[in-house]
Design an enzyme around this catalytic site. Structure first.
Site, PDB file in Angstrom:
ATOM      1  N   HIS A  56      56.989  42.097  72.642  1.00  0.00           N
ATOM      2  CA  HIS A  56      56.144  40.927  72.432  1.00  0.00           C
ATOM      3  C   HIS A  56      56.113  40.045  73.683  1.00  0.00           C
ATOM      4  O   HIS A  56      55.081  39.518  74.071  1.00  0.00           O
ATOM      5  CB  HIS A  56      56.670  40.099  71.264  1.00  0.00           C
ATOM      6  CG  HIS A  56      56.226  40.597  69.928  1.00  0.00           C
ATOM      7  ND1 HIS A  56      56.961  40.437  68.782  1.00  0.00           N
ATOM      8  CD2 HIS A  56      55.108  41.258  69.546  1.00  0.00           C
ATOM      9  CE1 HIS A  56      56.316  40.973  67.756  1.00  0.00           C
ATOM     10  NE2 HIS A  56      55.199  41.485  68.197  1.00  0.00           N
TER      11      HIS A  56
ATOM     12  N   ARG B 194      41.303  46.239  67.235  1.00  0.00           N
ATOM     13  CA  ARG B 194      42.436  46.580  66.366  1.00  0.00           C
ATOM     14  C   ARG B 194      42.149  46.062  64.947  1.00  0.00           C
ATOM     15  O   ARG B 194      42.532  44.942  64.604  1.00  0.00           O
ATOM     16  CB  ARG B 194      43.718  45.957  66.905  1.00  0.00           C
ATOM     17  CG  ARG B 194      44.105  46.372  68.327  1.00  0.00           C
ATOM     18  CD  ARG B 194      45.376  45.629  68.712  1.00  0.00           C
ATOM     19  NE  ARG B 194      45.944  46.047  69.981  1.00  0.00           N
ATOM     20  CZ  ARG B 194      45.811  45.379  71.123  1.00  0.00           C
ATOM     21  NH1 ARG B 194      45.091  44.271  71.152  1.00  0.00           N
ATOM     22  NH2 ARG B 194      46.388  45.807  72.227  1.00  0.00           N
TER      23      ARG B 194
ATOM     24  N   ARG C 219      38.829  50.812  66.278  1.00  0.00           N
ATOM     25  CA  ARG C 219      39.909  51.714  65.846  1.00  0.00           C
ATOM     26  C   ARG C 219      40.132  51.526  64.356  1.00  0.00           C
ATOM     27  O   ARG C 219      40.295  50.407  63.876  1.00  0.00           O
ATOM     28  CB  ARG C 219      41.205  51.415  66.599  1.00  0.00           C
ATOM     29  CG  ARG C 219      42.354  52.347  66.197  1.00  0.00           C
ATOM     30  CD  ARG C 219      43.599  52.109  67.022  1.00  0.00           C
ATOM     31  NE  ARG C 219      44.229  50.824  66.725  1.00  0.00           N
ATOM     32  CZ  ARG C 219      45.243  50.307  67.423  1.00  0.00           C
ATOM     33  NH1 ARG C 219      45.709  50.960  68.460  1.00  0.00           N
ATOM     34  NH2 ARG C 219      45.756  49.146  67.099  1.00  0.00           N
TER      35      ARG C 219
ATOM     36  N   ASN D  28      51.093  53.097  75.129  1.00  0.00           N
ATOM     37  CA  ASN D  28      52.332  52.566  74.551  1.00  0.00           C
ATOM     38  C   ASN D  28      53.023  53.628  73.698  1.00  0.00           C
ATOM     39  O   ASN D  28      54.187  53.964  73.905  1.00  0.00           O
ATOM     40  CB  ASN D  28      52.039  51.332  73.690  1.00  0.00           C
ATOM     41  CG  ASN D  28      51.357  50.219  74.466  1.00  0.00           C
ATOM     42  OD1 ASN D  28      51.137  50.329  75.659  1.00  0.00           O
ATOM     43  ND2 ASN D  28      51.013  49.153  73.773  1.00  0.00           N
ATOM     44  N   ASP D  29      52.292  54.156  72.720  1.00  0.00           N
ATOM     45  CA  ASP D  29      52.894  55.170  71.844  1.00  0.00           C
ATOM     46  C   ASP D  29      53.041  56.512  72.553  1.00  0.00           C
ATOM     47  O   ASP D  29      54.007  57.237  72.320  1.00  0.00           O
ATOM     48  CB  ASP D  29      52.067  55.337  70.572  1.00  0.00           C
ATOM     49  CG  ASP D  29      52.479  54.357  69.487  1.00  0.00           C
ATOM     50  OD1 ASP D  29      53.674  54.005  69.421  1.00  0.00           O
ATOM     51  OD2 ASP D  29      51.610  53.927  68.708  1.00  0.00           O
TER      52      ASP D  29
ATOM     53  N   ARG E 132      60.659  52.223  71.899  1.00  0.00           N
ATOM     54  CA  ARG E 132      60.014  51.264  72.796  1.00  0.00           C
ATOM     55  C   ARG E 132      60.803  49.976  72.942  1.00  0.00           C
ATOM     56  O   ARG E 132      60.658  49.256  73.928  1.00  0.00           O
ATOM     57  CB  ARG E 132      58.613  50.925  72.279  1.00  0.00           C
ATOM     58  CG  ARG E 132      57.620  52.022  72.506  1.00  0.00           C
ATOM     59  CD  ARG E 132      56.363  51.865  71.672  1.00  0.00           C
ATOM     60  NE  ARG E 132      55.724  50.581  71.797  1.00  0.00           N
ATOM     61  CZ  ARG E 132      54.563  50.282  71.212  1.00  0.00           C
ATOM     62  NH1 ARG E 132      53.949  51.190  70.489  1.00  0.00           N
ATOM     63  NH2 ARG E 132      54.027  49.104  71.364  1.00  0.00           N
TER      64      ARG E 132
ATOM     65  N   CYS F  76      43.458  52.476  76.663  1.00  0.00           N
ATOM     66  CA  CYS F  76      43.432  51.166  76.023  1.00  0.00           C
ATOM     67  C   CYS F  76      44.829  50.626  75.773  1.00  0.00           C
ATOM     68  O   CYS F  76      44.990  49.580  75.155  1.00  0.00           O
ATOM     69  CB  CYS F  76      42.646  51.217  74.715  1.00  0.00           C
ATOM     70  SG  CYS F  76      43.380  52.298  73.469  1.00  0.00           S
TER      71      CYS F  76
END
Length: 564
Positions: free
Chosen positions: A197, A299, A335, A446-447, A457, A494
C-alpha cells in the site's frame, strides 16, 4: 536521471528496493506510532462485565471506522480505496465476535482486543499473498481502538510543517493515504515491497520512495538523509551542498517531465499508448483531463468492496457508464471482477480458502457461478451502448487457452472486444496460443511477479524476489510481447511496473504497445519514452534481459539510456 549512485559514498548508505523515482533531502522523522504505555497502565476495565465491555469496544471501533470514512471522503483513487477498506475492517463482525468471546472467558477489555487482533493476524499471515498485507491494517486498527479506550488521541503520523523524510517500519494505509507531498519529501520503510500500500500510494502522490530498507529504524531522528528513489539508496549525513545540487537537478528533470503533453511515442515516432488506471467515475473524470489515450485498467471490483448484495445489471451499467463517459472518442479496458484474495467482495468471494491467492479468484469465480459473469458483461455492454465509448473487456487470473476462448466468446456476443490478463506464468508461456482466441493481452506485473518467483508480495524478507526487474519476470514479459508482435495484436502492461519510467523503456523495447498507470506517473513515463529512439529502447531491453539481478538490470539500463 539521478546521479546519486555515482556520487561518493557517505558515512552510511542503506539499501532498499526503489519504488518511486526521485531524489530528496531532509531530516529524518522516525515514526513508531504506539499508544503510550503510561495511558495503558492507568486504564482499568475491572468494573466492566462482558456485555458492558463489548459496548465500550463497539463505541471505540465505531469512532475509528467513522474517522476512516471521513478521511476517505477527502481522498481519491487508491487513497480512498484503502481508507474505505480500513473502515470496513474496523467494524468487522468477525473481529467483534472474537472480542466478545475473550471478554466472556474473563479477559479484560484491552487483553480481549489484543487477542482478537492476534487471532485474525495469524489467519491472514497463514493465508499468505496479499491477505498478509491486511495484518498492517489490523495492527493500526488495534492501536486506534486502544487509544480511544484509554482516552488518548489516535496514534499515527505526526509531522512538522517543514519538509522531512518519513521513516517507518511500515506505514498503515490510513497514514500513507493522507500524506502531504509538500511536507513528506520522501518515504523510507524497513518493511514492505514494491506492491505494498505504501508503494502504491507513494506512486500516486509522486513521493520518492524506498521500501525494504534494512536498518531504517536504527536511524536517529533528525539525521539528514539523501534518498534516491531510482538507485534505492538512503545516504545518511551526506555533504549538504552536494545533496542540494542533486535535489535541484532532479527537480529540474521532473519539471521538464511535467510539461509532457502526449501523445505517447518514441523519439523516432513509434507509437506507444499511454493509458490510465481507474477505479470509479471520479478517478476516471480526473484521469480524462490528462494526456492519456484511454483507460488501460478499470478495476471493477473496487466499486463493490462494501456491497453485501450483487448490484443489478441496470445498476452495474450505470456505475460503469460513469467511467466510460469521460473517454468518449478514446477507449476503456474493463477488467471483470478480480475478487478474492486481498479484495474480498461479499457477494462473490469464497470464504475459508486455505490459500486464497492461489484459489478461486478472478475469472475462476464464474466456474461455479457463471451468471455472476454473465450479469457483469451485460452491465458493461449496456454502459458501452449508452456512452458510445469503445470498450474492451478482459478477464483476470486466466490460466488456460480454453478459459480464454470461452471468455472471448461471451464478450464477442455482446459486441465488445475480448482480452485476458497475463498474471499466471502459464498464460505468458502460452501467449501465442492465447492470442489465437482473444484480441489483446494485458500483463499484470504485480501478480505475475509473485507467481513466477513463488514469493509473497508482502514478505519483506523476499522483497528482492518480488521486484518486477527480476530476470525471470522480464523473460515472461518478453515472451508475451513477442507473441503480440508475431500475431499483430496489442499487448499492454497495467501492473505497477508500467509506472516506473526506467522499466517502461525496457517494456516498450520488448514490444509492449501500451502502458497503463496511476495518473501521477503518466507525464514522467511519457516524457522518458519520447526522449529515446526505438533502437535505444531495444538495446535497453536486451541489457535488462542479460542482467543477473534487478540491481544489475537497472544499472545496465541507465547506462544504455544515459551513457554519461
Amino acid at each position: 536521471m539521478s546521479d546519486l549512485a555515482s556520487s561518493p559514498e557517505s558515512s552510511t548508505t542503506l539499501h532498499g528496493t526503489p519504488v518511486v523515482p526521485g531524489v530528496a533531502y531532509g531530516p529524518a522523522v522516525v515514526v513508531r506510532g504506539e499508544v503510550s504505555p503510561q495511558a495503558i497502565a492507568r486504564f482499568d476495565s475491572s468494573g466492566l462485565d462482558a456485555e458492558s465491555g463489548l459496548a465500550v469496544y463497539d463505541q471505540a471501533a465505531a469512532a475509528v471506522s467513522e474517522g476512516f470514512v471521513r478521511r476517505a471522503e477527502k481522498a481519491s483513487d487508491a487513497a480512498a480505496e484503502v481508507l474505505t477498506a480500513s473502515a470496513g475492517l474496523a467494524r468487522d463482525k468477525g473481529l467483534r465476535s472474537a472480542v466478545r468471546k475473550h471478554l466472556a472467558s474473563g479477559d479484560d477489555l484491552l487483553a480481549s482486543v489484543h487477542a482478537a487482533v492476534e487471532q485474525f493476524a495469524q489467519v491472514f499471515d497463514s493465508m499468505g499473498g496479499l491477505m498478509a498485507e491486511r495484518v498492517t491494517d489490523l495492527r493500526d486498527i488495534e492501536r486506534r481502538v486502544v487509544a480511544h479506550l484509554v482516552g488518548e488521541p489516535e496514534p499515527g503520523v505526526q509531522l512538522p510543517d517543514t519538509p522531512v523524510v518519513l521513516v517507518a517500519e511500515d506505514l498503515a494505509p490510513s497514514d500513507t493515504a493522507t500524506l502531504d507531498p509538500r511536507v513528506v519529501v520522501a518515504l523510507v520503510t524497513e518493511r514492505g515491497g514494491p506492491t505494498s500500500h505504501t508503494a502504491i500510494i507513494a506512486r500516486q502522490l509522486g513521493i520518492p520512495c524506498v521500501v525494504g530498507t534494512a536498518g531504517a529504524l536504527g536511524l536517529t531522528p533528525g539525521t539528514p538523509l539523501l534518498v534516491d528513489g531510482v538507485a534505492g539508496t538512503v545516504a545518511t549525513s551526506p555533504d549538504a551542498a552536494e545533496a542540494r545540487r542533486l535535489v535541484e537537478a532532479d527537480r529540474a528533470d521532473r519539471a521538464a517531465l511535467a510539461s509532457w503533453s502526449g501523445p505517447g511515442e518514441t523519439a523516432d515516432g513509434t507509437k506507444v499508448k499511454i493509458l490510465a488506471n481507474v477505479a470509479d467515475g471520479e478517478s476516471a473524470r480526473a484521469a480524462a483531463t490528462g494526456p492519456v489515450e484511454g483507460v488501460g485498467l478499470f478495476r471493477t471490483e473496487l466499486c463493490f468492496l462494501n456491497r453485501t448484495e450483487e448490484p443489478s445489471v441496470e445498476e452495474q451499467g450505470a456505475i460503469y457508464a460513469e467511467v466510460l463517459a469521460p473517454f468518449a472518442g478514446r477507449y476503456v479496458v474493463v477488467r471483470t471482477l478480480d475478487a478474492g484474495s486481498d479484495k474480498p467482495v461479499a457477494f462473490a468471494t469464497h470464504e475459508g480458502e486455505e490459500n486464497p491467492a492461489l484459489g478461486v479468484r478472478g475469472l475462476r469465480l464464474s466456474f461455479d457461478n457463471p451468471d455472476l459473469l454473465e450479469r457483469q458483461l451485460d452491465g458493461i455492454a449496456a454502459a458501452a451502448r449508452e456512452t458510445g465509448t469503445e470498450t474492451w473487456v478482459m478477464a483476470p487470473m486466466v490460466a488456460t487457452v480454453a478459459e480464454a476462448a470461452e471468455f472471448a466468446e461471451k464478450v464477442r456476443t455482446r459486441k465488445l472486444r475480448p482480452g485476458v490478463m497475463v498474471e499466471v506464468p502459464s498464460a505468458a508461456l502460452l501467449a501465442h496460443r492465447m492470442l489465437e482466441v482473444v484480441d489483446f493481452l494485458s500483463i499484470g506485473t504485480n501478480d505475475l511477479t509473485q507467481y513466477a518467483m513463488a514469493a509473497d508480495r508482502m514478505a519483506t524478507d523476499l522483497a528482492h524476489l518480488t521486484d518486477p526487474w527480476q530476470p525471470a519476470v522480464l523473460q515472461l514479459v518478453a515472451i508475451t510481447a513477442e507473441a503480440g508482435k508475431q500475431a499483430g495484436k496489442p499487448v499492454g502492461v497495467c501492473g505497477e511496473a508500467a509506472a516506473d519510467p526506467l522499466l517502461a523503456c525496457v517494456l516498450v523495447g520488448m514490444g509492449i504497445t501500451s502502458l497503463s498507470m496511476a495518473s501521477a506517473a503518466v507525464r514522467p513515463v511519457g516524457a522518458r519514452l519520447c526522449a529515446a529512439t526505438m533502437d535505444v529502447l531495444e538495446d535497453a531491453a536486451e541489457a535488462a534481459l542479460a542482467a543477473s539481478d534487478p540491481k544489475a538490470a537497472r544499472a545496465a539500463v541507465r547506462q544504455v539510456l544515459d551513457p554519461r
